[in-house]
Design an enzyme around this catalytic site. Structure first.
Site: not given
Ligand code: BG6
Length: 484
Positions: A51, A148, A178, A235, A240, A331
């Site tokens: 933007r 995501k 990812h 999350d 993942h 976390k």
């Molecule tokens: C993200 C989450 O998709 O993946 C985060 O939103 C998380 O909360 C992260 O910290 C972890 O990714 P990685 O690659 O650091 O294990």
């Protein structure tokens, strides 16, 4: 061992949200690293769109600063940086209005690969997709990339899928998780399907249980507003960890082909049993180890969102019936560590009298840090004194075994963006897969919400709430330690 880099075809990549956090931290530095590696030809172009009214010079400066901040010093090479910055241009665009679209139409070439990365809030996906079509910007082979969170629940994921499907075919949509771009995650498939060794044992007859751990030391770090609406289940588990579980549990696809792989993953998700309330432990970190507690981090004293979750999950199919999968993520835990541990059953009969050193065989696939594979086997303890047994690791660190090739392996985003350009959807989630994952996740969340359950507090720097230990103890099993 040098890695082999084959340049991808010439492309125009438009990054919507080019001034946002993800673009600065991952997408643009990742593209620079692929350019440095020789994978991106000088004819390729990256068009930043956002933007803000930035001049081309401002955008260049922003990208140069992002490279300086997020690329390791050894890979910051002035000449390559200049060459990369010359590939950039910038267009100020209003996603929900008309500003900038005709300019984008003029800028984009029709005779090269076109990719559009939606690094923006999902609320804008529909508006952008519609304008790409209305202004006849996206050609028939164009690809769109979305991040995501893909939905918040089944209903919102369906709505998003329907919105995108109005403008693009499924074969053009690349939903990023990812984790699938991580080198070791892809290695799960290589280990399983390129070796004869494991597959015959890969079933409930021989596997006692599987543990999947994704432990993080960070807290919610400035993402409190998003995270508190999400929690560890949405999350991390729905996407993942679900992907890791699928890659461990799926049947061998007939070929390493996008739909063949995704069909098999989908069957796993559909075979997941509903999770019983007693098989779920949720936690929230307390202040400690120099950090604030979860409730302070999200500025909501009454929050019931979990920053930790452990689950026992069963898969009802022929291969896995009777072998539980224990999943946990959280976390502010003791260490950043992600691994999958496959614990095999005892041999059916022991010919040895001495059982003191006896341990089960375990195959550990370490995803991060120090990626590698470790197989724990029993051998004879050296020396006199009869046949005493001891467990030793067959340990392979990828960095040691593969040297530079492992060191230089592209980061998840680099790999995934190049797959978009190559037109390979294997490592992206298909729409039905995402919906199936939500269809399993929704009742789990609704269950604890309707029971009014609060997460249990846990100390920062530990392995999570006490009750998570019980989740396994009660089955006569133990979590592997999260090493500090
Ligand atoms: C993200 C989450 O998709 O993946 C985060 O939103 C998380 O909360 C992260 O910290 C972890 O990714 P990685 O690659 O650091 O294990």
């Amino acid at each position: 061992m040098a890695s082999r880099v084959i340049p991808v075809e010439v492309f125009d990549l438009v990054v919507f949200g080019a001034t946002g956090d993800l673009a600065r931290r991952k997408i643009l530095p990742g593209l620079y690293l692929r350019f440095l590696a020789g994978q991106i030809l000088p004819e390729c172009r990256i068009i930043g769109a956002a933007r803000g009214e930035l001049s081309p010079g401002d955008f260049r400066e922003m990208v140069a600063a992002a490279i300086a901040e997020f690329v390791p010093p050894a890979r910051r090479q002035d000449e390559a940086i200049e060459g990369f910055l010359d590939r950039l241009c910038y267009i100020a665009i209003d996603a929900t209005g008309e500003i900038g679209w005709s300019e984008l139409k003029r800028e984009i070439r029709g005779d090269v690969i076109q990719a559009f990365y939606f690094s923006v809030t999902p609320a804008l996906f529909g508006a952008i997709a519609e304008r790409l079509r209305a202004h006849d910007i996206a050609g028939p082979g164009a690809r769109i990339v979305v991040e995501k969170p893909f939905g918040h629940d089944l209903a919102s994921a369906r709505a998003l899928n329907a919105t995108l499907a109005r403008h693009f075919d499924e074969s053009q949509i690349y939903r990023i998780d990812h984790y699938l771009g991580k080198e070791t995650v892809q290695n799960l498939m290589a280990v399983r399907f390129a070796n004869i060794l494991f597959e015959p044992l890969w079933k409930s007859e021989y596997i006692d249980h599987v543990q999947i751990t994704v432990a993080e030391t960070v807290g919610v770090n400035g993402r409190g507003a998003y995270y508190d609406k999400s929690g560890a289940m949405r999350d991390m588990v729905q996407n993942h960890i679900m992907q890791l579980l699928c890659l461990i549990a799926m049947e061998p696809p007939y070929h390493f082909d996008p739909d063949a792989v995704r069909d098999e993953k989908l069957k796993v998700i559909r075979a997941l049993d509903p999770v019983r309330p007693e098989d779920i432990v949720r936690g929230q970190y307390l202040a400690g180890q120099g950090g604030a507690g979860y409730l302070e981090d999200v500025e909501s004293a009454a929050s019931r969102t979990e920053s930790y979750i452990a689950l026992k999950v069963n898969i009802s199919n022929w291969r896995w019936k009777g072998t539980p999968f224990y999943l946990r993520t959280g976390k502010r835990l003791r260490a950043r560590e992600s691994e999958i541990a496959i614990t095999f059953k005892e041999p059916p009969h022991s010919i040895f009298d001495d059982h003191r050193g006896w341990r089960d065989n375990v195959l550990v696939i370490r995803l991060q840090p120090d990626e590698g594979i470790n197989l724990k086997v029993m051998i004879k303890e050296p020396g006199p004194g009869g046949m005493r047994l001891v467990q030793v690791p067959l340990d392979m660190s990828f960095a040691e075994a593969l040297g530079d090739a492992a060191e230089d392996a592209p980061d998840a985003y680099e790999r995934l963006i190049m797959d978009v350009i190559r037109g390979n959807q294997t490592l992206f989630m298909r729409g039905d897969e995402v919906e199936a994952a939500w269809a399993w996740t929704d009742p789990v969340i609704e269950g604890w919400e309707s029971r009014g359950e609060k997460p249990q507090p846990y100390d920062a720097g530990t392995s999570g709430p006490e009750d998570a230990l019980m989740l396994m103890h009660r089955d006569g099993r133990r979590w592997r330690e999260i090493r500090a």
